[in-house]
Design an enzyme around this catalytic site. Structure first.
Site, PDB file in Angstrom:
ATOM      1  N   ALA A  26       0.832  -1.205   0.000  1.00 24.86           N
ATOM      2  CA  ALA A  26       0.000   0.000   0.000  1.00 24.86           C
ATOM      3  C   ALA A  26       0.865   1.253   0.000  1.00 24.86           C
ATOM      4  O   ALA A  26       0.534   2.266  -0.628  1.00 24.86           O
ATOM      5  CB  ALA A  26      -0.886   0.002   1.237  1.00 24.86           C
ATOM      6  N   ILE A  47       4.110   1.662  -1.037  1.00 24.52           N
ATOM      7  CA  ILE A  47       5.092   1.921  -2.097  1.00 24.52           C
ATOM      8  C   ILE A  47       4.427   2.612  -3.298  1.00 24.52           C
ATOM      9  O   ILE A  47       3.519   2.061  -3.900  1.00 24.52           O
ATOM     10  CB  ILE A  47       5.748   0.602  -2.563  1.00 24.52           C
ATOM     11  N   GLU A  52       4.516   2.808  -6.563  1.00 24.86           N
ATOM     12  CA  GLU A  52       5.222   2.151  -7.675  1.00 24.86           C
ATOM     13  C   GLU A  52       5.340   3.036  -8.910  1.00 24.86           C
ATOM     14  O   GLU A  52       6.334   3.007  -9.618  1.00 24.86           O
ATOM     15  CB  GLU A  52       4.508   0.839  -8.062  1.00 24.86           C
ATOM     16  N   ASP A 110      19.791  40.113 -23.756  1.00 25.70           N
ATOM     17  CA  ASP A 110      20.425  40.921 -24.797  1.00 25.70           C
ATOM     18  C   ASP A 110      19.369  41.798 -25.419  1.00 25.70           C
ATOM     19  O   ASP A 110      18.183  41.463 -25.388  1.00 25.70           O
ATOM     20  CB  ASP A 110      20.941  40.008 -25.913  1.00 25.70           C
ATOM     21  N   ASN A 164      -2.451   1.061  -7.366  1.00 25.38           N
ATOM     22  CA  ASN A 164      -1.233   1.881  -7.506  1.00 25.38           C
ATOM     23  C   ASN A 164      -0.727   1.946  -8.938  1.00 25.38           C
ATOM     24  O   ASN A 164      -0.220   2.964  -9.385  1.00 25.38           O
ATOM     25  CB  ASN A 164      -0.109   1.334  -6.620  1.00 25.38           C
TER      26      ASN A 164
HETATM   27  P1  ATP Z   1      23.442  42.891 -27.806  1.00 27.17           P
HETATM   28  O1  ATP Z   1      23.207  41.878 -28.876  1.00 27.17           O
HETATM   29  O2  ATP Z   1      24.363  42.449 -26.739  1.00 27.17           O
HETATM   30  O3  ATP Z   1      22.197  43.525 -27.315  1.00 27.17           O
HETATM   31  P2  ATP Z   1      24.603  44.581 -29.780  1.00 27.17           P
HETATM   32  O4  ATP Z   1      24.364  43.564 -30.807  1.00 27.17           O
HETATM   33  O5  ATP Z   1      23.970  45.900 -29.966  1.00 27.17           O
HETATM   34  O6  ATP Z   1      24.225  44.126 -28.369  1.00 27.17           O
HETATM   35  P3  ATP Z   1      27.340  44.447 -30.486  1.00 27.17           P
HETATM   36  O7  ATP Z   1      26.945  43.678 -31.683  1.00 27.17           O
HETATM   37  O8  ATP Z   1      28.392  43.952 -29.600  1.00 27.17           O
HETATM   38  O9  ATP Z   1      26.136  44.740 -29.544  1.00 27.17           O
HETATM   39  O10 ATP Z   1      27.688  45.913 -30.987  1.00 27.17           O
HETATM   40  C1  ATP Z   1      28.289  46.851 -30.164  1.00 27.17           C
HETATM   41  C2  ATP Z   1      28.563  48.103 -30.955  1.00 27.17           C
HETATM   42  O11 ATP Z   1      29.490  47.820 -31.988  1.00 27.17           O
HETATM   43  C3  ATP Z   1      27.334  48.665 -31.661  1.00 27.17           C
HETATM   44  O12 ATP Z   1      26.715  49.630 -30.872  1.00 27.17           O
HETATM   45  C4  ATP Z   1      27.891  49.281 -32.917  1.00 27.17           C
HETATM   46  O13 ATP Z   1      28.255  50.625 -32.684  1.00 27.17           O
HETATM   47  C5  ATP Z   1      29.161  48.498 -33.184  1.00 27.17           C
HETATM   48  N1  ATP Z   1      28.946  47.494 -34.219  1.00 27.17           N
HETATM   49  C6  ATP Z   1      27.985  46.559 -34.264  1.00 27.17           C
HETATM   50  N2  ATP Z   1      28.104  45.785 -35.343  1.00 27.17           N
HETATM   51  C7  ATP Z   1      29.176  46.228 -36.010  1.00 27.17           C
HETATM   52  C8  ATP Z   1      29.840  45.826 -37.196  1.00 27.17           C
HETATM   53  N3  ATP Z   1      29.420  44.802 -37.922  1.00 27.17           N
HETATM   54  N4  ATP Z   1      30.939  46.524 -37.581  1.00 27.17           N
HETATM   55  C9  ATP Z   1      31.386  47.526 -36.832  1.00 27.17           C
HETATM   56  N5  ATP Z   1      30.814  47.959 -35.725  1.00 27.17           N
HETATM   57  C10 ATP Z   1      29.728  47.329 -35.290  1.00 27.17           C
END
Ligand code: ATP
Length: 868
Positions: free
Chosen positions: A279, A281, A283, A325, A704
Site C-alpha cells: 500500500a 510503495i 510504484e 540581450d 497503484n
Molecule cells: P546585444 O546583442 O548584446 O544587445 P549589440 O548587438 O547591440 O548588443 P554588439 O553587436 O556587440 O552589440 O555591438 C556593439 C557596438 O558595436 C554597436 O553599438 C555598434 O556601434 C558596433 N557594431 C555593431 N556591429 C558592427 C559591425 N558589424 N561593424 C562595426 N561595428 C559594429
C-alpha cells in the site's frame, strides 16, 4: 602516405576533385551517399537489458519481491503471480520509458544541432552539419563549431579552441602554410578538427574527413556516454523513496509484531505487513514524474524553447531575474538605415549622391567593410552590415561588381569587445584602411575630418558636434556607427595597435524596432515577479531609449556602462543593483559580474547570450539561454536552453511552462501519495483494531499501478491556469515535500481511509470477510479516482470545469471501466480475489467513495470565497 597537412592547399583541392566554386550540389549528394552523414555514432550506451536489470535495484522493488515470496508461502499463489507479473511489467515499462526519454533528449539535441556555412556551386549556403561531405569548402568564423576535419586554404587570423580533442584549453592560432614532418594533432596548425570551437578570426577550409573518419570520430567510440544527470526533483524523490522504504520496513515490523502479539498465525501476520508495504510503495511515482517532465519539454520545444538540460524545466519556475540581450532578442534585429550624418548635414539614405566624392567614400566603406550578402533577396550575415548593403542598393552603386573587382588585402574582423571592424583595400590604387565601429570607440582614434571642401585636422568643436549628433540619434533609440579611413604605405600591416590616426567620414544611424511581443512579455514578467534587465553592447543612450519603449527602463531606474560598472565596488553594485535596468557597452566579464551580484541576493538568474565570449556567463547563470538563429555554436553549447526563434517573449512562455510543469508534477505527486496514505492508514487501522487484513496485495497493486496512473498523467497534462503568471516565483529552496504538503496528504488520505474503512465495516457486519475486503477495495479505488479531480488544481472543480482537461474525465472513465471488469468478469474476479457485491453494497461503495471529494471540494469553495 602523405597526410593532408603535409600537402599544399591546391594539391588537397585537386585530390578531392574540388574547384574554387566548391562542390556542385549533385556531386555533394553523390559523396553523401557514398560516405554517409557527417555524424558521430554515440559512444558506449547502456543496453536495454542493462537498463531493465537496473530497475530491480530499487529497495522498493526488493520489498515487493519479498511480498511475492510471502504470498506464495501463505498459499496465495495468484497474488504471487500477479506481483511477479507486476514487477516484470514495471521493469519493462521503466526500460521503455528510459529509452523513450533518451530518444526525446536526442531529438531535442538534434533540434539544436549545428549548421555549417559552405560554398557549393560558387554560392555561400548554410546547411545542416550532417550534410557536410569531404570536398566541401567550409567557411569558418568566430563563434562557429568546426563540424568536420579540414585543411585550411585561406586563413584570416583564425584561432580555435581544440580542448575537446587535445585537452589543451588555450586557443591555437591557425595558418594556411604547408607543414613538414610527422606532427602530433595539436601542432597541425593548418588543419581544423571536428568538435573544436572558433574563438577568433575567419578561415576557409576544405573538408577532408567527416563523421566517424574525423579525429573526433576515432576517439568517440572510446568515450563513455555522458553520465545521465538527475534533476534536483528526481534526486529529492530518490531520497524520499529511500527514506520511505526504511519507514515502511519499520512500520511493517511493528505491525507484524503487533499481529503476533495478538496470536495471529505467522502467515496472516506476514500478510498484514505485506499489505502495508504494497500500500505504501508508490510504484508509479518516478515514471509519472518522468512522463510529465518529458511532456513539458516537448511542449516547450513546440513553443520554440529547446531544453538541453532537464533540470532547467524545474529551475525555470524559480527564475526571478532575466538578463536579456537587446539586439535580436528584445528587438527585431531588422536594421534599416534611417539617417546619415556627413559633412555637417543630416541626410536620408536616398539623398546619398554618387557624384559627391565624400558620399562615395562612406558608401565604399559601408560596402567593403562588410561581410554580409544578399542571396535570393535574403540577407545573410550580420543584420547591421546587411542594413548598410541595403542602403547602398538605394543608390545606383553595384556592390556585387565592386566587391568582385576589389580584392580585400587584409582585415581585422568585428568583435563585440573591440567594437570595430577594419579592412584594407587598394582604393584608386592607394592602399587604404577602411574602418567602421561604435562612435565612442572610433572617434577618439580619428585625427582628421573629411568634408566636401577637403580634409582638415579634427577640432574640439568638430568632436563635440559629432558627439552631440551621436547622442541625438541614440536618444531616438537609433544604433549609430562611425566611419573612417586612412591611406597607408604599401607594406603597412593591419594590427590592433595600428587602428588609429583615421580620417572621420560620417555617422550612419539605423533603427532596430522592438519586437511587438517584447512589451507584453516584459509586462507579463513583471506581473510574475520577474525582473527584466537589458544587457547590450550598444550605446547607453540607445539602449535606455529602447528599454524605455519596451517597459524595462522606468522612472528612477539607472543605466550604466561596462566602464562605469568596472569602477563600482561590490558594495556599490549590491546597493544599486535593484535600480539598474540597463547595462550598455558591456564586456563578457561584466555579464558574469551582473549574474553573480543577482545570485548573491538569492535570485535565480536567466541570462541570454549569443557570442563566443558569452559562454562563461551562460554557464554561470542558473539558466543560460542561447539564440538558435543568430547564436554561435559556442553559446548554444554552453546554454541549458536554446530559443529557436531568438525571441524574448519565448523565455517568458518557457517560464510559464516551467511553472506549470512543476505545479502539475507536484499535484500528481500529491494525488499518488495521498492515495497511498489512505491505503496505509486503512491497513494500520485494521491492524490496531485486530480486524482481518482489508486488502490483498493484488488489490493495492491494481490501484497503484493501473487505476491511479491514469489520473496522475491527466493531472500532469493540466493546462496552465491564467493566474500562473500573477504569482511570485517559487523559492528554489523549498522542495515539494514541505510540512504543509505532508499535512494535506495526511488529511486527504485520512478522509479516504475513513470512508474505505466505513465500507469495510459495513461489509464485516454482513459477516463475510471476502465481501468486506471487496467493498474496501472498490471504495478505495473509486475514492482515489474521484480524488484525481481534486488534485488538478488548488481551485474547486466548479471553477476550473472539465473542458480544460478532458484527459481527467477519460482517466476517470477508464479507471471505472477497469474496476468494473475486475468486479464482474469471473476470471478476473478470481485472480483479484473479488467477491460478488449486491446492488445495495455497490450503492454504498459509490456513496462512500464520493464523500471525500465532496468534502475536499467544499473546503476549496469556502477557501476560494474567503480569498475573494
Ligand atoms: P546585444 O546583442 O548584446 O544587445 P549589440 O548587438 O547591440 O548588443 P554588439 O553587436 O556587440 O552589440 O555591438 C556593439 C557596438 O558595436 C554597436 O553599438 C555598434 O556601434 C558596433 N557594431 C555593431 N556591429 C558592427 C559591425 N558589424 N561593424 C562595426 N561595428 C559594429
Amino acid at each position: 602516405m602523405m597526410m593532408w597537412y603535409q600537402k599544399k592547399g591546391d594539391q588537397v583541392l585537386k585530390e578531392l576533385g574540388v574547384s574554387d566554386e566548391g562542390l556542385t550540389a549533385a556531386k555533394a549528394s553523390e559523396v553523401l551517399k557514398e560516405k554517409g552523414e557527417n555524424v558521430l555514432l554515440e559512444g558506449r550506451k547502456k543496453s536495454a537489458v542493462q537498463v531493465f536489470f537496473e530497475q530491480f535495484k530499487d529497495l522498493l522493488v526488493v520489498i515487493l519481491i519479498a511480498a511475492a515470496i510471502i504470498s506464495m508461502f501463505s498459499g496465495n499463489v495468484e497474488s504471487t503471480i500477479v506481483i511477479v507479473a507486476v514487477i516484470i511489467l514495471n521493469a519493462i515499462l521503466g526500460t521503455v520509458q528510459h529509452e523513450k526519454a533518451q530518444k526525446s533528449l536526442e531529438s531535442l539535441k538534434s533540434l539544436s544541432s549545428p549548421s555549417a556555412k559552405v560554398i557549393r556551386d560558387g554560392q555561400k549556403i548554410e546547411i545542416d552539419s550532417r550534410e557536410v561531405v569531404p570536398g566541401d569548402l567550409l567557411l569558418l568564423e568566430a563563434g562557429d563549431m568546426v563540424v568536420a576535419d579540414g585543411r585550411i586554404l585561406h586563413n584570416y587570423s583564425l584561432q580555435v579552441n581544440e580542448s575537446s580533442l587535445t585537452g589543451e584549453s588555450t586557443n591555437v592560432e591557425k595558418s594556411e602554410e604547408i607543414l613538414k614532418g610527422e606532427l602530433p594533432l595539436g601542432d597541425r596548425v593548418n588543419m581544423v578538427y571536428s568538435g573544436s570551437l572558433v574563438t577568433y578570426g575567419r578561415a576557409e577550409a576544405v573538408v577532408t574527413e567527416t563523421g566517424m573518419q574525423t579525429e573526433m570520430g576515432k576517439i568517440a567510440s572510446l568515450m563513455n556516454a555522458t553520465q545521465e544527470k538527475k534533476t534536483p526533483l528526481q534526486v529529492s524523490l530518490d531520497n524520499f523513496s529511500s527514506k520511505l522504504a526504511i519507514v515502511i520496513m519499520i512500520i511493517c515490523g511493528v505491525v507484524f509484531a503487533l499481529s503476533l502479539y495478538r496470536r495471529m498465525p505467522i502467515l496472516d501476520s506476514l500478510m498484514f505487513a505485506v499489505a502495508l508495504a504494497v500500500a505504501a510503495i508508490p510504484e508509479a511515482l518516478s515514471s509519472i514524474v518522468t512522463i510529465v517532465q518529458a511532456m513539458g519539454t516537448q511542449k516547450m520545444a513546440r513553443e520554440n524553447a529547446v531544453i538541453k538540460e532537464l533540470k532547467a524545466v524545474e529551475s525555470l519556475g524559480c527564475v526571478s531575474v532575466i538578463c536579456s540581450d537587446k539586439t535580436g532578442t528584445l528587438t527585431q534585429n531588422k536594421m534599416t538605415v534611417q539617417k546619415i550624418f556627413i559633412d555637417g548635414q543630416i541626410l536620408n539614405p536616398e539623398q546619398l549622391d554618387l557624384h559627391n566624392q565624400l558620399h562615395r567614400y562612406i558608401l565604399y566603406n559601408a560596402i567593403l567593410t562588410n561581410d554580409s550578402a544578399i542571396v535570393d533577396g535574403k540577407g545573410i550575415g550580420d543584420p547591421t552590415e546587411f542594413a548598410l548593403l541595403e542602403m547602398a542598393r538605394k543608390t545606383s552603386v553595384d556592390d556585387e561588381i565592386m566587391r568582385e573587382m576589389m580584392k580585400r588585402m587584409e582585415e581585422i574582423p568585428f568583435d563585440s569587445e573591440r567594437k570595430l571592424m577594419s579592412t584594407k583595400y587598394a582604393l584608386h590604387g592607394v592602399p587604404t584602411v577602411l574602418t567602421k565601429g561604435a562612435v565612442d570607440v572610433l572617434l577618439p582614434r580619428t585625427t582628421h575630418i573629411r568634408t566636401t571642401d577637403g580634409i582638415f585636422e579634427m577640432t574640439d568643436a568638430d568632436r563635440s558636434r559629432i558627439t552631440e549628433q551621436n547622442m541625438e540619434f541614440s536618444s531616438q533609440g537609433l544604433r549609430v556607427l562611425a566611419f573612417g579611413y586612412k591611406e597607408v604605405e604599401e607594406d603597412h600591416v593591419l594590427s590592433l595597435e595600428s587602428e588609429n590616426g583615421y580620417t572621420f567620414l560620417g555617422l550612419i544611424a539605423m533603427v532596430d524596432p522592438p519586437r511587438t511581443e517584447s512589451i507584453r512579455a516584459v509586462a507579463d514578467a513583471k506581473r510574475a515577479g520577474i525582473r527584466t534587465v537589458m544587457i547590450t553592447g550598444d550605446h547607453k543612450v540607445t539602449a535606455a531609449a529602447i528599454a524605455r519603449q519596451i517597459g524595462i527602463f522606468e522612472q528612477g531606474d539607472l543605466a550604466v556602462t561596462g566602464t562605469e560598472l568596472d569602477a563600482m565596488t561590490e558594495e556599490e553594485l549590491d546597493r544599486d543593483i535593484q535600480k539598474i535596468s540597463v547595462y550598455a557597452r558591456v564586456s563578457p566579464e561584466n555579464k558574469i559580474r551582473i549574474v553573480d551580484a543577482w545570485q548573491r541576493r538569492g535570485n535565480i538568474v536567466s541570462m541570454t547570450g549569443d557570442g563566443v565570449n558569452d559562454a562563461p556567463a551562460l554557464k554561470k547563470a542558473d539558466i543560460g539561454v542561447a539564440m538558435g538563429i543568430t547564436g554561435t555554436e559556442v553559446s548554444k553549447d554552453a546554454a541549458s536552453m536554446v530559443l529557436t526563434d531568438d525571441n524574448f517573449a519565448t523565455i517568458i512562455k518557457a517560464v510559464a511552462n516551467g511553472r506549470n510543469v512543476y505545479r502539475n508534477i507536484k499535484n500528481a505527486i500529491k494525488f499518488l501519495l495521498s492515495g497511498n496514505m489512505a491505503g496505509i492508514l486503512s491497513v494500520l487501522y485494521t491492524s490496531i483494531m485486530g480486524l482481518p487484513v482489508p486488502f490483498a496485495p493484488v488489490h493495492l497493486l491494481f490501484i497503484n499501478l493501473l487505476t491511479d496512473s491514469m489520473p496522475a498523467i491527466a493531472i500532469g497534462m493540466e493546462p496552465a491556469e491564467k493566474n500562473l503568471l500573477s504569482q511570485k516565483p517559487r523559492d528554489p529552496k523549498t522542495g515539494i515535500l514541505t510540512k504543509d504538503f505532508m499535512l494535506s496528504l495526511l488529511v486527504q488520505g485520512g478522509l479516504i481511509a475513513v470512508c474505505t474503512m466505513a465500507a469495510f465495516t459495513v461489509g464485516l457486519r454482513g459477516g463475510d470477510a471476502a465481501v468486506a475486503s471487496t467493498m474496501a477495495f472498490c471504495t478505495l479505488t473509486l475514492a482515489r479516482l474521484f480524488h484525481g479531480f481534486n488534485c488538478r488544481s488548488d481551485q474547486s472543480i466548479f471553477k476550473i470545469g472539465f473542458r480544460r482537461n478532458w484527459y481527467s474525465l477519460g482517466a476517470f472513465a477508464a479507471g471505472v471501466a477497469l474496476l468494473s471488469l475486475v468486479m464482474f468478469v469471473p476470471f478476473l474476479k478470481r485472480i483479484f480475489s473479488v467477491a460478488t457485491l449486491t446492488g445495495h453494497q455497490i450503492g454504498i461503495v459509490y456513496l462512500l467513495a464520493v464523500v471525500p471529494t465532496v468534502l475536499i471540494q467544499l473546503v476549496k469553495i469556502i477557501k476560494g470565497a474567503v480569498n475573494l
